[in-house]
Scaffold this motif. Sequence first.
Motif, PDB file in Angstrom:
ATOM      1  N   THR A 180       7.365  16.737 -21.741  1.00 33.03           N
ATOM      2  CA  THR A 180       8.581  17.543 -21.829  1.00 33.03           C
ATOM      3  C   THR A 180       8.297  18.973 -22.283  1.00 33.03           C
ATOM      4  O   THR A 180       9.209  19.780 -22.398  1.00 33.03           O
ATOM      5  CB  THR A 180       9.572  16.920 -22.819  1.00 33.03           C
ATOM      6  N   GLY A 181       7.021  19.251 -22.570  1.00 29.53           N
ATOM      7  CA  GLY A 181       6.656  20.624 -22.917  1.00 29.53           C
ATOM      8  C   GLY A 181       6.871  20.989 -24.368  1.00 29.53           C
ATOM      9  O   GLY A 181       6.785  22.157 -24.738  1.00 29.53           O
ATOM     10  N   TYR A 182       7.138  20.010 -25.218  1.00 27.06           N
ATOM     11  CA  TYR A 182       7.301  20.336 -26.640  1.00 27.06           C
ATOM     12  C   TYR A 182       5.943  20.565 -27.283  1.00 27.06           C
ATOM     13  O   TYR A 182       5.790  21.408 -28.161  1.00 27.06           O
ATOM     14  CB  TYR A 182       8.051  19.220 -27.364  1.00 27.06           C
TER      15      TYR A 182
ATOM     16  N   LEU B  29       9.861  26.032 -17.092  1.00 27.30           N
ATOM     17  CA  LEU B  29      11.318  25.965 -16.985  1.00 27.30           C
ATOM     18  C   LEU B  29      11.748  25.075 -15.823  1.00 27.30           C
ATOM     19  O   LEU B  29      12.667  24.267 -15.948  1.00 27.30           O
ATOM     20  CB  LEU B  29      11.911  27.364 -16.848  1.00 27.30           C
TER      21      LEU B  29
ATOM     22  N   TYR C 205      15.683  14.520 -21.508  1.00 28.91           N
ATOM     23  CA  TYR C 205      14.803  14.032 -22.567  1.00 28.91           C
ATOM     24  C   TYR C 205      15.593  13.594 -23.786  1.00 28.91           C
ATOM     25  O   TYR C 205      16.427  14.338 -24.294  1.00 28.91           O
ATOM     26  CB  TYR C 205      13.825  15.156 -22.948  1.00 28.91           C
TER      27      TYR C 205
ATOM     28  N   ARG D 190      11.235  21.543 -16.828  1.00 26.53           N
ATOM     29  CA  ARG D 190      12.231  21.068 -17.796  1.00 26.53           C
ATOM     30  C   ARG D 190      13.597  20.857 -17.157  1.00 26.53           C
ATOM     31  O   ARG D 190      14.362  20.012 -17.606  1.00 26.53           O
ATOM     32  CB  ARG D 190      12.382  22.085 -18.927  1.00 26.53           C
ATOM     33  N   ARG D 191      13.896  21.649 -16.133  1.00 25.76           N
ATOM     34  CA  ARG D 191      15.176  21.454 -15.445  1.00 25.76           C
ATOM     35  C   ARG D 191      15.247  20.082 -14.797  1.00 25.76           C
ATOM     36  O   ARG D 191      16.320  19.504 -14.668  1.00 25.76           O
ATOM     37  CB  ARG D 191      15.359  22.531 -14.370  1.00 25.76           C
TER      38      ARG D 191
ATOM     39  N   GLN E 287      23.394  13.515 -23.648  1.00 23.28           N
ATOM     40  CA  GLN E 287      22.773  14.826 -23.483  1.00 23.28           C
ATOM     41  C   GLN E 287      21.638  14.777 -22.460  1.00 23.28           C
ATOM     42  O   GLN E 287      21.468  15.681 -21.641  1.00 23.28           O
ATOM     43  CB  GLN E 287      22.300  15.301 -24.873  1.00 23.28           C
TER      44      GLN E 287
ATOM     45  N   GLU F 213       2.755  23.471 -17.672  1.00 24.65           N
ATOM     46  CA  GLU F 213       2.263  24.695 -18.315  1.00 24.65           C
ATOM     47  C   GLU F 213       2.567  25.932 -17.459  1.00 24.65           C
ATOM     48  O   GLU F 213       2.930  26.971 -17.970  1.00 24.65           O
ATOM     49  CB  GLU F 213       0.748  24.623 -18.563  1.00 24.65           C
TER      50      GLU F 213
ATOM     51  N   PHE G 261      27.574  22.729 -24.963  1.00 27.46           N
ATOM     52  CA  PHE G 261      26.433  23.616 -25.189  1.00 27.46           C
ATOM     53  C   PHE G 261      25.281  23.270 -24.252  1.00 27.46           C
ATOM     54  O   PHE G 261      24.731  24.144 -23.571  1.00 27.46           O
ATOM     55  CB  PHE G 261      25.990  23.528 -26.654  1.00 27.46           C
ATOM     56  N   ILE G 262      24.947  21.987 -24.191  1.00 25.28           N
ATOM     57  CA  ILE G 262      23.858  21.565 -23.310  1.00 25.28           C
ATOM     58  C   ILE G 262      24.190  21.937 -21.862  1.00 25.28           C
ATOM     59  O   ILE G 262      23.344  22.440 -21.122  1.00 25.28           O
ATOM     60  CB  ILE G 262      23.616  20.043 -23.425  1.00 25.28           C
TER      61      ILE G 262
ATOM     62  N   SER H 138      26.062  24.381 -20.754  1.00 24.17           N
ATOM     63  CA  SER H 138      25.940  25.818 -20.472  1.00 24.17           C
ATOM     64  C   SER H 138      24.480  26.258 -20.463  1.00 24.17           C
ATOM     65  O   SER H 138      24.084  27.090 -19.660  1.00 24.17           O
ATOM     66  CB  SER H 138      26.787  26.655 -21.444  1.00 24.17           C
ATOM     67  N   VAL H 139      23.666  25.679 -21.341  1.00 22.78           N
ATOM     68  CA  VAL H 139      22.239  26.007 -21.299  1.00 22.78           C
ATOM     69  C   VAL H 139      21.631  25.563 -19.975  1.00 22.78           C
ATOM     70  O   VAL H 139      20.751  26.211 -19.424  1.00 22.78           O
ATOM     71  CB  VAL H 139      21.476  25.340 -22.477  1.00 22.78           C
ATOM     72  N   ARG H 140      22.135  24.461 -19.464  1.00 20.99           N
ATOM     73  CA  ARG H 140      21.595  23.945 -18.210  1.00 20.99           C
ATOM     74  C   ARG H 140      22.261  24.587 -16.996  1.00 20.99           C
ATOM     75  O   ARG H 140      22.087  24.130 -15.865  1.00 20.99           O
ATOM     76  CB  ARG H 140      21.726  22.429 -18.163  1.00 20.99           C
TER      77      ARG H 140
END
Lengths: 319, 244
Positions: A48-50, A70, A78, A73-74, A145, A66, A97-98, A100-102
């Motif tokens: 997930t890139g964390y 983005l 997760y 992650r789209r 989420q 890497e 919120f999630i 709108s971020v998405r």
Amino acid sequence: MISIKNLVKRFGPFTAVDDISFDVEKGEVLGFLGPNGAGKSTTMKMVTGYLSATSGTISVCGFDVEEAPLEARRAIGYLPEGAPAYPDMTPMEFLSFIASVRGLSGDEAMKAIDKAADRTDLRNVMHQPIETLSKGFKRRVGLSQAILHDPPVLIMDEPTDGLDPNQKHAVRGLIADMAKEKAIVISTHILEEVEAVCTRAMIIDQGKIVADGTPAELTAKSKHHNAVTIALPESLGEAPTDTLKKIDGVSEVRVDKGANGENRFTIFPKDGAVLIEKVSGQATAAGWDVKALYAEEGRLDEVFRTLTTSDAEIAGRAS
Amino acid sequence: MSELLAIFRRELTGYFATPLAYVFIVIFLFATMSFTFYLGGFYEARSANLSAFFNFHPWLYLFLIPAIAMRLWAEERKSGTIELLLTLPVPLWAAVLGKFFAAWIFAGIALALTFPIWLTVNYLGDPDNGVILASYVGSFLMAGGFLAIGSCVSAMTQNQVIAFVVTVVICFLFTVSGLPQVLDFFKGWAPQALVSTIASFSFLTRFEAIKSGVIDFRDLVYFGSLIWVWLTANAVLIDMRKAA
Ligand SMILES: Nc1ncnc2c1ncn2[C@@H]1O[C@H](COP(=O)(O)OP(=O)(O)O)[C@@H](O)[C@H]1O
Ligand SMILES: [Mg+2]
């Protein structure tokens, strides 16, 4: 949809994930099994890139995590371990919120939120601050989420941890519903969960894959695979043991003495041979009064225990 | 950009979701007013201007701004939501800026709510409103500088108390480096260039200059680059955590 090659993660001198490679295709529900500290969460965090990998590559829907973080992650939904969420927000605010971020807005966002809330049964708590919700609801907020944007890839770290049996059942139902059109990875240490929802199970121990196959294939590795148990009256004593051992294909017979005036004989086969008919024939021939007779698929927990290292063993080795 | 806005909005409403925001605003207003009227000799000065009011801003910010900034990243690290935030499809810079701007606007709201004092001087006399506007702008820029430092420090720890204390210390150094007492200490032995460099790093020196009514381009550059440097460090720190 997920492709992992030679993935390694070191924390200082400690290797948490040790050269793991695998692919997950659409329609698969992969269950990560392993004792605590096996590296399940660390692997998910890299997908997930964390966390970034020490070496190796991960691609999600064709995007290298890497190189094109983005885009990758789209494509991912997760649920991190412990289902973190902002405590002062309500599920409605949090999901908005999630959304709108998405990049979802207006009607589209409302529809997505409605659908995710319905699927996770959040309807009744949508306007209550998350910090006041029970553990089960918090977990479901995390789940909704994760599925909000209907991602092709779902990664869920212990999705049923802390849920009661009804909620566990509901979450498994949800996963099964989504399974067809997604690639799903869940981690768990609940073995029955793997048998209930996963099309494929992978046992991880000390950062390495020690088994990979369908739940049935893994269970078949168990000593109990095709073992037959027969319950006979106590009055027969242990005498049937010798008779049973003579049956062709039997490797071992174990006796458990005693409940309800019965002795239970478990007959283990050689090389997974099918014994039940022979045992039943023998019982008839000998005129035994059979109280119960059944064969087993095998026991996943047994496979798990033989393949993985317990904390005690690790501690013992270190000292 | 839409991600930045989403994060900005969440953060800003987050301030007002807790009593903290209101407590902060009340303390800020109460402190600015009482300092101005009692310590600053607002009435005694008998001149219609707000310099007594603005004089206290750096010292108030020294404690109040770190209190706003301390939660920015430390709280997310502590609660684990940082894992959620950083695995959403949001560029890191957008997360850093979204949080920073929310905190800055919040500070701006608190600052704007001091407007009754501006009405008062205009009622009592005939102040130079250009100077007052410049001072407000300067004060806001200074708040941004303090906040950028606080945001960066907050990214280093999951303990808000530590974030607060360390931010106060750093901000203190950035403030006092312009005080005559401090500069005098250096003047004895250090080369002039060093002394003026130290002075030029001070919030106080910059703010004094702006308070006189002229917003010099160099002062804008100063605050702009200060904010940029600390926020860049902030992003780098967050990114380094990935490789942990
Ligand atoms: N940030 C970290 N720093 C150092 N060690 C870590 C870190 N995260 C995880 N580990 C270690 O890596 C190992 C694997 O952890 P994890 O992936 O969380 O296991 P699992 O999820 O399978 O229980 C554990 O021994 C854990 O202590
Ligand atoms: Mg884990």
